[in-house]
Design an enzyme around this catalytic site. Structure first.
Site, short mmCIF file in Angstrom:
data_model
loop_
_atom_site.label_atom_id
_atom_site.label_comp_id
_atom_site.label_asym_id
_atom_site.label_seq_id
_atom_site.Cartn_x
_atom_site.Cartn_y
_atom_site.Cartn_z
N LYS A 11 0.82 -1.22 0.00
CA LYS A 11 0.00 0.00 0.00
C LYS A 11 0.86 1.28 0.00
O LYS A 11 2.07 1.24 0.24
CB LYS A 11 -0.93 -0.03 1.22
CG LYS A 11 -1.96 -1.16 1.16
CD LYS A 11 -2.99 -1.03 2.29
CE LYS A 11 -4.01 -2.15 2.22
NZ LYS A 11 -5.09 -1.96 3.23
N TYR A 51 -12.64 -2.14 -3.97
CA TYR A 51 -13.16 -2.18 -2.60
C TYR A 51 -14.70 -2.06 -2.56
O TYR A 51 -15.25 -1.73 -1.50
CB TYR A 51 -12.52 -1.07 -1.76
CG TYR A 51 -11.11 -1.42 -1.29
CD1 TYR A 51 -10.89 -2.48 -0.43
CD2 TYR A 51 -10.02 -0.66 -1.69
CE1 TYR A 51 -9.61 -2.80 0.01
CE2 TYR A 51 -8.73 -0.98 -1.26
CZ TYR A 51 -8.55 -2.04 -0.40
OH TYR A 51 -7.29 -2.36 0.05
N ASN A 114 -2.07 0.31 6.60
CA ASN A 114 -1.58 -0.95 7.19
C ASN A 114 -0.69 -1.75 6.24
O ASN A 114 -0.59 -2.97 6.36
CB ASN A 114 -2.74 -1.77 7.76
CG ASN A 114 -3.70 -2.27 6.69
OD1 ASN A 114 -3.58 -1.90 5.54
ND2 ASN A 114 -4.64 -3.10 7.07
N HIS A 117 -2.32 -5.44 1.61
CA HIS A 117 -3.62 -6.11 1.47
C HIS A 117 -3.35 -7.53 1.02
O HIS A 117 -2.42 -7.78 0.25
CB HIS A 117 -4.49 -5.41 0.42
CG HIS A 117 -5.64 -6.26 -0.04
ND1 HIS A 117 -6.83 -6.33 0.65
CD2 HIS A 117 -5.77 -7.11 -1.09
CE1 HIS A 117 -7.63 -7.19 0.04
NE2 HIS A 117 -7.02 -7.68 -1.03
N GLU A 128 -9.60 -10.98 -7.57
CA GLU A 128 -8.70 -9.83 -7.37
C GLU A 128 -7.52 -9.90 -8.34
O GLU A 128 -7.08 -8.87 -8.87
CB GLU A 128 -8.23 -9.78 -5.92
CG GLU A 128 -9.37 -9.43 -4.96
CD GLU A 128 -9.00 -9.44 -3.49
OE1 GLU A 128 -9.88 -9.16 -2.66
OE2 GLU A 128 -7.82 -9.74 -3.15
P1 CMP Z 1 -7.64 -4.38 3.37
O1 CMP Z 1 -7.22 -5.79 3.56
O2 CMP Z 1 -6.98 -3.63 2.27
O3 CMP Z 1 -9.25 -4.34 3.13
C1 CMP Z 1 -10.04 -3.22 3.50
C2 CMP Z 1 -9.26 -2.18 4.21
O4 CMP Z 1 -10.01 -1.20 4.87
C3 CMP Z 1 -8.46 -2.84 5.31
O5 CMP Z 1 -7.41 -3.57 4.71
C4 CMP Z 1 -8.05 -1.63 6.15
O6 CMP Z 1 -6.77 -1.12 5.80
C5 CMP Z 1 -9.10 -0.58 5.77
N1 CMP Z 1 -9.81 -0.04 6.92
C6 CMP Z 1 -9.84 1.25 7.27
N2 CMP Z 1 -10.59 1.41 8.36
C7 CMP Z 1 -11.03 0.18 8.74
C8 CMP Z 1 -11.86 -0.30 9.81
N3 CMP Z 1 -12.37 0.52 10.74
N4 CMP Z 1 -12.10 -1.63 9.87
C9 CMP Z 1 -11.59 -2.48 8.92
N5 CMP Z 1 -10.80 -2.07 7.87
C10 CMP Z 1 -10.54 -0.75 7.82
#
Ligand code: CMP
Length: 140
Positions: A11, A51, A114, A117, A128
């Site tokens: 990311k 998403y 974070n 993904h 995906e």
């Molecule tokens: P990812 O695996 O990319 O899939 C959805 C993303 O939403 C997740 O990782 C998080 O980085 C992001 N995200 C942001 N806020 C939240 C939240 N409150 N709960 C879960 N995912 C979140």
């Protein structure tokens, strides 16, 4: 155990801090092989489409803002039980809950920023992968 594939994104928070190599090294050391990889700047349309499952969640808009805020590296990873293996090395979504030795514990800044993904099922992995890669871009 069957050799399968999963989809990964490094990311914008990780590319900004020049962590592409460090993250990829952790993926490889966990037994995964990078069989496709490209650095892209996601369009708004791509982020919203990718998403779409989170469309009704309160964080959807900010998530799409973040994912288009800088370059990302999209990858196809191959290995035994690839989806689970990748999720194990990534760690919990929220870095505050992630185990020692995981990518998110090591690098993630927040639940949004974070660092990585990873697909959560074989079926989602196939969808995906097809979202970002043509078949001839994947060389196993
Ligand atoms: P990812 O695996 O990319 O899939 C959805 C993303 O939403 C997740 O990782 C998080 O980085 C992001 N995200 C942001 N806020 C939240 C939240 N409150 N709960 C879960 N995912 C979140």
């Amino acid at each position: 155990m069957a050799v399968t594939r999963t989809f990964s994104i490094i990311k914008p928070d990780a590319t900004r801090r020049n962590l592409t190599g460090a993250v990829t090294q952790m993926l490889e050391e966990s037994g995964l092989r990078v069989v496709a990889s490209k650095r892209i700047r996601m369009s708004r349309e791509q982020a919203e489409g990718f998403y779409a499952v989170h469309k009704e969640r309160p964080f959807y808009g900010e998530l799409c803002d973040f994912m288009t805020s800088g370059p990302v590296v999209v990858q196809v990873l191959e290995g035994e039980d690839a989806v689970r293996r990748n999720r194990d090395i990534m760690g919990a979504t929220n870095p505050a809950d992630a185990a020692e030795g995981t990518i998110r514990k090591s690098f993630a800044e927040s639940i949004e920023a974070n660092s990585v993904h990873g697909s959560d099922s074989d079926e989602n992995a196939a969808n995906e992968i097809a979202f970002f890669f043509a078949k001839d871009e994947i060389v196993g």
